[in-house]
Design an enzyme around this catalytic site. Structure first.
Site, PDB file in Angstrom:
ATOM      1  N   LYS A  96      -3.900 -30.343 -79.808  1.00  0.00           N
ATOM      2  CA  LYS A  96      -3.320 -29.859 -79.123  1.00  0.00           C
ATOM      3  C   LYS A  96      -2.516 -29.971 -77.719  1.00  0.00           C
ATOM      4  CE  LYS A  96      -0.113 -26.793 -78.503  1.00  0.00           C
ATOM      5  NZ  LYS A  96       0.695 -27.552 -77.109  1.00  0.00           N
TER       6      LYS A  96
ATOM      7  N   GLY B 212      -5.948 -20.993 -72.479  1.00  0.00           N
ATOM      8  CA  GLY B 212      -4.156 -20.120 -71.593  1.00  0.00           C
ATOM      9  C   GLY B 212      -4.137 -19.179 -71.426  1.00  0.00           C
ATOM     10  N   SER B 213      -3.588 -18.441 -71.680  1.00  0.00           N
ATOM     11  CA  SER B 213      -2.839 -17.487 -71.420  1.00  0.00           C
ATOM     12  C   SER B 213      -3.267 -16.183 -72.447  1.00  0.00           C
ATOM     13  CB  SER B 213      -1.712 -16.928 -71.035  1.00  0.00           C
ATOM     14  OG  SER B 213      -0.310 -17.420 -72.228  1.00  0.00           O
TER      15      SER B 213
ATOM     16  N   GLU C 108     -10.422 -18.445 -74.216  1.00  0.00           N
ATOM     17  CA  GLU C 108     -10.911 -18.526 -72.278  1.00  0.00           C
ATOM     18  C   GLU C 108      -9.310 -18.280 -72.249  1.00  0.00           C
ATOM     19  OE1 GLU C 108     -13.273 -18.147 -71.635  1.00  0.00           O
ATOM     20  OE2 GLU C 108     -14.478 -18.824 -72.716  1.00  0.00           O
TER      21      GLU C 108
ATOM     22  N   CYS D 272      -7.096 -20.957 -62.910  1.00  0.00           N
ATOM     23  CA  CYS D 272      -7.969 -19.687 -63.902  1.00  0.00           C
ATOM     24  C   CYS D 272      -7.933 -18.113 -62.564  1.00  0.00           C
ATOM     25  CB  CYS D 272      -8.209 -19.769 -65.873  1.00  0.00           C
ATOM     26  SG  CYS D 272     -10.048 -20.710 -64.782  1.00  0.00           S
TER      27      CYS D 272
ATOM     28  N   GLU E 284      -0.962 -11.791 -63.526  1.00  0.00           N
ATOM     29  CA  GLU E 284      -1.607 -12.503 -63.514  1.00  0.00           C
ATOM     30  C   GLU E 284       0.222 -13.380 -62.820  1.00  0.00           C
ATOM     31  OE1 GLU E 284      -2.491 -15.787 -66.456  1.00  0.00           O
ATOM     32  OE2 GLU E 284      -4.212 -16.144 -64.981  1.00  0.00           O
TER      33      GLU E 284
HETATM   34  P1  NAD Z   1      -0.358 -21.150 -72.132  1.00  0.00           P
HETATM   35  O1  NAD Z   1      -0.783 -19.886 -72.873  1.00  0.00           O
HETATM   36  O2  NAD Z   1       1.580 -21.115 -71.576  1.00  0.00           O
HETATM   37  O3  NAD Z   1      -0.273 -22.608 -73.338  1.00  0.00           O
HETATM   38  C1  NAD Z   1      -2.162 -22.789 -73.085  1.00  0.00           C
HETATM   39  C2  NAD Z   1      -1.629 -23.954 -74.403  1.00  0.00           C
HETATM   40  O4  NAD Z   1      -0.960 -22.822 -75.235  1.00  0.00           O
HETATM   41  C3  NAD Z   1      -0.299 -24.762 -74.752  1.00  0.00           C
HETATM   42  O5  NAD Z   1      -1.112 -26.334 -75.040  1.00  0.00           O
HETATM   43  C4  NAD Z   1       0.708 -24.580 -75.678  1.00  0.00           C
HETATM   44  O6  NAD Z   1       1.618 -25.649 -75.668  1.00  0.00           O
HETATM   45  C5  NAD Z   1       0.281 -23.465 -76.008  1.00  0.00           C
HETATM   46  N1  NAD Z   1       1.162 -23.199 -77.373  1.00  0.00           N
HETATM   47  C6  NAD Z   1       2.161 -22.159 -75.872  1.00  0.00           C
HETATM   48  N2  NAD Z   1       2.061 -21.392 -77.272  1.00  0.00           N
HETATM   49  C7  NAD Z   1       1.842 -21.491 -78.110  1.00  0.00           C
HETATM   50  C8  NAD Z   1       1.745 -20.748 -80.097  1.00  0.00           C
HETATM   51  N3  NAD Z   1       2.928 -19.962 -79.685  1.00  0.00           N
HETATM   52  N4  NAD Z   1       0.773 -20.946 -80.446  1.00  0.00           N
HETATM   53  C9  NAD Z   1       0.274 -22.177 -79.676  1.00  0.00           C
HETATM   54  N5  NAD Z   1      -0.514 -22.324 -78.658  1.00  0.00           N
HETATM   55  C10 NAD Z   1       0.512 -22.770 -78.129  1.00  0.00           C
HETATM   56  O7  NAD Z   1      -1.076 -21.515 -70.547  1.00  0.00           O
HETATM   57  P2  NAD Z   1      -1.300 -22.563 -69.209  1.00  0.00           P
HETATM   58  O8  NAD Z   1       0.423 -22.893 -69.199  1.00  0.00           O
HETATM   59  O9  NAD Z   1      -0.952 -23.470 -70.034  1.00  0.00           O
HETATM   60  O10 NAD Z   1      -1.829 -22.304 -68.823  1.00  0.00           O
HETATM   61  C11 NAD Z   1      -2.213 -21.354 -68.055  1.00  0.00           C
HETATM   62  C12 NAD Z   1      -3.074 -20.016 -67.999  1.00  0.00           C
HETATM   63  O11 NAD Z   1      -4.583 -20.714 -69.113  1.00  0.00           O
HETATM   64  C13 NAD Z   1      -3.752 -19.213 -67.270  1.00  0.00           C
HETATM   65  O12 NAD Z   1      -3.311 -17.549 -67.905  1.00  0.00           O
HETATM   66  C14 NAD Z   1      -4.311 -19.300 -67.123  1.00  0.00           C
HETATM   67  O13 NAD Z   1      -5.572 -18.303 -66.196  1.00  0.00           O
HETATM   68  C15 NAD Z   1      -5.764 -19.297 -68.793  1.00  0.00           C
HETATM   69  N6  NAD Z   1      -6.725 -20.583 -67.932  1.00  0.00           N
HETATM   70  C16 NAD Z   1      -7.233 -20.119 -67.754  1.00  0.00           C
HETATM   71  C17 NAD Z   1      -8.907 -20.399 -68.260  1.00  0.00           C
HETATM   72  C18 NAD Z   1     -10.244 -20.071 -68.551  1.00  0.00           C
HETATM   73  O14 NAD Z   1     -10.846 -21.065 -68.806  1.00  0.00           O
HETATM   74  N7  NAD Z   1     -10.345 -18.706 -69.038  1.00  0.00           N
HETATM   75  C19 NAD Z   1      -8.531 -22.071 -67.285  1.00  0.00           C
HETATM   76  C20 NAD Z   1      -7.600 -22.468 -66.958  1.00  0.00           C
HETATM   77  C21 NAD Z   1      -6.120 -22.166 -68.008  1.00  0.00           C
END
Ligand code: NAD
Length: 544
Positions: free
Chosen positions: A217, A270-271, A296, A330, A428
């Protein structure tokens, strides 16, 4: 005759070196090819189906995919999955797993090496154009992500697989012990963020490389590059069903995947908040195997300067580390700790550089920054800047302009605070907002203690100093404050095979993307002992 390649031999894939980052200087051939591709991709409004068992699935429930820097421009329309399609994707993964999990390592590795080769050649411009237009990356940011980093993941992973498979146990007399590196039993759920096309390719790709099958996804804000990535996997020869692409409401897709007893792992980036929710749900589930969970997540990355720091190197690191890709890496720097003695000059140089930064449509190559990803992100940043303007403890030193009339533009912003505990220094924000705290030079050690304790994250951080004792103090005091720690360098830009990436604390499970450590999570070794001359009497000599 079997369709699976029969091969003998311990394979040794081609030695991986990092993909060169092309310059796209005016007149270069890569620039001409890319400009044509940008025009083609921007000139279409494509239909974007789900891909389940290798077949395109159209649900008719559509969502627009737009350019962040020109929000009225629709690049495509993605079909969204419902419960039924999620169930079909899980079934397709399980069905593909039966054969894929039994294929030789060499055969699986070959598919991803082919993907690397295609991406390094004729597919490069397509993935870069999709990443630039769909995620508002400048050409350089796209090139280091959707081309160089993803190619590196595919190529270096081949060597990591070989190293893992070569790791075998000792054998005693009359027996042979072996490790069989089984893929996990079940399917992997890969959930990818908007900010890196390389992560979007790596999260489903790495488990698949090791013989797993995946439901993927992608982020709603990175669907265009996901569409082309899926085509790249198919062009490289990945069998149908090994990776299944499902666009849709994250909760609907997650509900389907997390409620399946065959969930074998989650590969998430993601977050922190979303990952915490997933962990919570998984802990209450009932699965055939304990799912492997790799996440991550967020960061609040620091740059600490010592009084002995090189000011020009520090300023460059803040500008690149804080504002490239609009601060949406990130690893982006978002909190600075500058000694009083350096601040007047650092401030002057930063304000000067920031004021000269060009922000706009990424198709204009003179821009250093594009738009932030969507309206939600824009509102969050605009609100943080407004809060800073009206706060007693924050001063706006540079930038502060945010305008979404055409696209989601937020100009690079530098704040200064007198309170290092203010939320701009601990939460963040994930945008081009950097906040500086100026400390008395004599408080260097206390400042290190504060950096370590003030934020829940532990992703990246830098120290700038010429004094070795100051470097040692920071390295020791911040040992757990960053999984990727930089000395006299910016905290962004980790390279596959060179700086394995990831952090602990609220930044994730620290399974180090771009290294052998991540790959280990997607296998479940089986120990085999074969005896050539087994005992035929249960009595031991001492019993005589
Ligand atoms: P996000 O958490 O909003 O989304 C990440 C993914 O999770 C997306 O595919 C989103 O659709 C999905 N998602 C959202 N709600 C969900 C739920 N309830 N259940 C399952 N999946 C769900 O993050 P984003 O805005 O796409 O990316 C930014 C974040 O990612 C920042 O916090 C950043 O620090 C982090 N990030 C971390 C790294 C790392 O290596 N540590 C790398 C890249 C990004």
């Amino acid at each position: 005759m079997s369709t699976v390649t029969v091969e003998n031999g311990a394979f040794r894939p081609p030695f991986a070196t990092n993909e060169p980052v092309l310059s796209y200087a005016p007149g270069s051939p890569e620039r001409q090819t890319l400009e044509r591709e940008l025009e083609r991709v921007a000139g279409e409004t494509i239909d974007m189906p789900l891909v389940i068992a290798g077949r395109e699935v159209r649900t008719g429930r559509l969502e627009d995919v737009r350019m962040p820097h020109e929000r009225g421009h629709v690049l495509g329309r993605a079909h969204l999955a419902g419960e039924q399609e999620v169930a079909a994707a899980i079934a397709a993964a399980q069905s593909a797993w039966r054969e894929w999990s039994q294929r030789s390592g060499a055969e699986r590795v070959a598919v991803f090496l082919k993907a690397a080769e295609l991406l390094s050649g004729s597919w490069r411009a397509t993935l870069n154009a999709a990443t630039m237009l769909g995620q508002s990356k400048t050409v350089r940011e796209a090139e280091i992500d959707s081309a160089a980093e993803l190619i590196d993941f595919f190529r270096f992973n081949a060597g990591f697989v070989q190293r893992i498979y070569a790791e075998q146990p000792l054998s005693g007399p009359g027996a042979w012990n072996r490790l069989d590196y089984r893929p996990l039993e079940g399917f992997i759920y890969a959930i990818t963020p908007f900010n890196f096309t390389a992560i979007a390719g790596n999260l489903p790709g790495t488990p698949a490389l090791l013989g797993n099958a995946v439901v993927w996804k992608p982020s709603a804000s990175a669907r265009l590059s996901a569409h082309y990535l899926m085509k790249l996997f198919a062009a490289a020869g990945l069998p149908p069903g090994v990776i299944n692409l499902v666009y849709g409401d994250a909760r609907v897709v997650s509900q389907g995947c997390l409620s399946s007893p065959d969930l074998a792992g989650i590969h998430f980036t993601g977050s922190t908040e979303v990952f915490n929710g997933l962990l919570h749900e998984v802990s209450g589930g009932h699965y055939r195997s304990y799912p492997r969970v790799v996440g991550e997540t967020g960061g609040k990355n620091f740059i600490l300067a010592h009084a002995s720091a090189d000011i020009e190197a520090l300023v460059t690191a803040v500008v690149r580390g804080g504002y490239e890709y609009q601060g949406q890496k990130c690893s982006a720097a978002s909190r600075l700790f500058i000694p009083q003695s350096l601040w007047p000059r650092v401030r002057e140089r930063l304000v000067d550089e920031i004021t000269g930064i060009r922000v706009g449509d990424i198709r204009d190559f003179s821009n250093f920054m594009g738009a932030v990803i969507d309206e939600r992100a824009w509102r969050k940043h605009a609100e943080a800047i407004a809060a800073a303007r009206s706060s007693d403890s924050l001063t706006l030193e540079a930038g502060g302009h945010a305008d979404m009339s055409r696209g989601y533009f937020v100009h690079p912003t530098l704040l200064r605070t007198t309170d290092p505990g203010v939320r701009h220094m601990t939460e963040e924000l994930f945008g081009p907002i950097v906040c500086a705290y100026v400390y008395p030079d004599s408080d260097y050690a206390e400042t290190i203690g504060h950096i370590d304790a003030a934020s829940p994250y532990g992703l990246t951080g830098s120290v700038f100093a010429a004094d070795r004792a100051a470097i040692a103090l920071a390295s020791n005091g911040l040992r757990y404050a960053a999984g990727n720690f930089y000395i006299n360098d910016k905290p962004t830009g980790a390279v596959v095979g060179q700086q394995p990436f990831g952090g602990a604390r609220a930044s994730g499970t620290n399974d180090k993307a771009g290294s052998v450590w991540n790959l280990m999570r997607w296998i479940s070794p089986r120990s085999i002992k074969e005896s050539f001359d087994p005992p035929r009497d249960y009595r031991y000599p001492f019993m005589a």
